[in-house]
Design an enzyme around this catalytic site. Structure first.
Site, short mmCIF file in Angstrom:
data_model
loop_
_atom_site.label_atom_id
_atom_site.label_comp_id
_atom_site.label_asym_id
_atom_site.label_seq_id
_atom_site.Cartn_x
_atom_site.Cartn_y
_atom_site.Cartn_z
N LYS A 53 0.84 -1.21 0.00
CA LYS A 53 0.00 0.00 0.00
C LYS A 53 0.88 1.27 0.00
CE LYS A 53 -3.77 -2.52 2.15
NZ LYS A 53 -4.47 -2.93 3.37
N GLN A 97 -4.52 -1.30 9.70
CA GLN A 97 -4.39 -2.64 9.12
C GLN A 97 -4.97 -3.69 10.07
OE1 GLN A 97 -3.21 -3.37 5.93
NE2 GLN A 97 -4.00 -5.40 6.38
N ASP A 120 -10.91 3.17 4.33
CA ASP A 120 -11.29 1.76 4.24
C ASP A 120 -12.80 1.58 4.19
OD1 ASP A 120 -9.28 -0.08 3.91
OD2 ASP A 120 -8.66 -0.02 6.03
#
Ligand code: NAP
Length: 319
Positions: A53, A97, A120
């Site tokens: 990422k 994460q 997200d």
């Protein structure tokens, strides 16, 4: 005839080049979109994901920051870190994460992210916007599946779409996106009866259950579009031989490496489906792509004037 391949790498490259031009425009206004990633603990798979990422941010000329609190940090520590990132004007997107170490209250941490930076799409505010079909930040994997369908001209309106799996991060948002695109949507899960018959009625199937090759080729309606979200590492030789009996080159690679990545749909489905996203190389590259796209969108919405109206209009014309 084998199915048309819904190539995630090709679509990723297409979207990256669009994002590069969006980012250039923002940078001309003195805005450099930036993503802050928080990686708590030492999960090797998570370390790999976060690394790719950050690499994608660099490739696109975006700013990125990596925070790596050690295993054993408290929920309060994480809340304070997220609070600092919320307050930092240079940070447009915050990525926590998952999975977080078990001692951390993941829900509290995710809900502490400023919804304007929720790239997200996991915050209840983002989910609420999605349910009511209002512009907002949408979970990356389902958003990526929609791009795979749309950019390959798969007809969504009026189509019978079956979503296999009902997780908060894939199945449920996927079903809502398809519904908003005017598909007729059925959601299946572990208690669904006569699953093969339900799947046989699907013009579009999205499989997200986490079971290698579970969906048999003869469950697929001939010509259907199949999006395979599953990423399952198969290490058992007998299982690999059963799944790849028609793919000698892949089987050869398995023998050399000792593992192979298989989706939730049996690889033989390529002979039945009309279009199919491969594993690997289908949905996987799209997830990171949509994270980048959400970060650019978050920067535009938060930092430029009149952008909210423009985005709302864009989102409405897409449907
Ligand atoms: P999850 O949270 O474990 O949810 C799995 C879902 O599948 C649940 O709703 C479960 O039903 C359902 N299910 C399990 N076994 C089933 C069966 N035999 N028949 C029907 N439904 C069944 O999984 P997830 O996070 O959504 O992920 C699903 C897969 O997608 C995994 O392989 C994951 O690695 C992959 N994934 C890939 C990406 C990517 O970027 N490529 C991103 C995210 C996830 P119940 O609700 O009834 O238990």
């Amino acid at each position: 005839m084998p199915a048309r391949v819904l190539d995630g790498v090709k679509i990723r490259d297409e979207i990256f080049s669009e994002l590069k031009s969006d980012i250039a425009k923002l940078r001309a206004q003195g805005i450099r979109p930036g993503l802050a990633a928080v990686l708590a603990g030492e999960n090797p798979a998570s370390q790999l994901y976060v690394k790719s990422k950050i690499a994608a941010c660099e490739q696109l000329g975006m700013a990125s920051w990596l925070h790596t609190p050690p295993a054993g940090v408290s929920t309060d520590y994480m809340l304070e870190l997220v609070g600092d990132l919320n307050a930092d004007g240079n940070v447009d997107g915050i990525l926590i994460q998952l999975p977080l170490p078990p001692e951390i209250d993941s829900k509290r941490v995710l809900e502490s992210v400023d919804p304007a930076k929720d790239v997200d799409g996991f915050h209840p505010v983002s989910l609420g916007r999605l349910v009511s079909n209002r512009p907002g930040l949408v979970a990356c994997t389902p958003a990526g599946c929609m791009e795979l369908l749309r950019r390959n001209d798969i007809l969504l309106e009026g189509a019978n779409a079956v979503v296999l799996g009902r997780s908060d991060i894939v199945g449920k948002p996927m079903a809502l996106l398809l519904l908003h695109a005017n598909a007729t949507v059925t959601i299946c899960h572990s208690k669904t009866r006569n699953l093969p018959d339900v799947i046989r009625r699907a013009d579009i199937l999205v499989a997200a259950i986490g079971k290698a090759g579970y969906v048999e080729a003869d469950w697929i309606q001939p010509g259907a579009a199949v999006i395979d979200v599953g990423t399952n590492k198969v290490t058992d030789a007998a299982e690999a031989a059963q799944l790849l009996h028609n793919f000698p080159q892949r089987l050869e690679k398995f023998r050399a490496r000792g593992n192979v990545l298989i989706g939730d749909v049996h690889p033989d489905a390529i002979q039945v489906a009309g279009a199919l996203s491969p594993v690997p190389g289908g949905v996987g590259p799209m997830t990171i792509t949509m994270l980048m796209s959400n970060t650019v969108k978050a920067a535009r919405l938060r930092r430029t004037s009149n952008s909210a109206t423009r985005d709302a209009q864009r989102s409405n014309t897409k449907q």
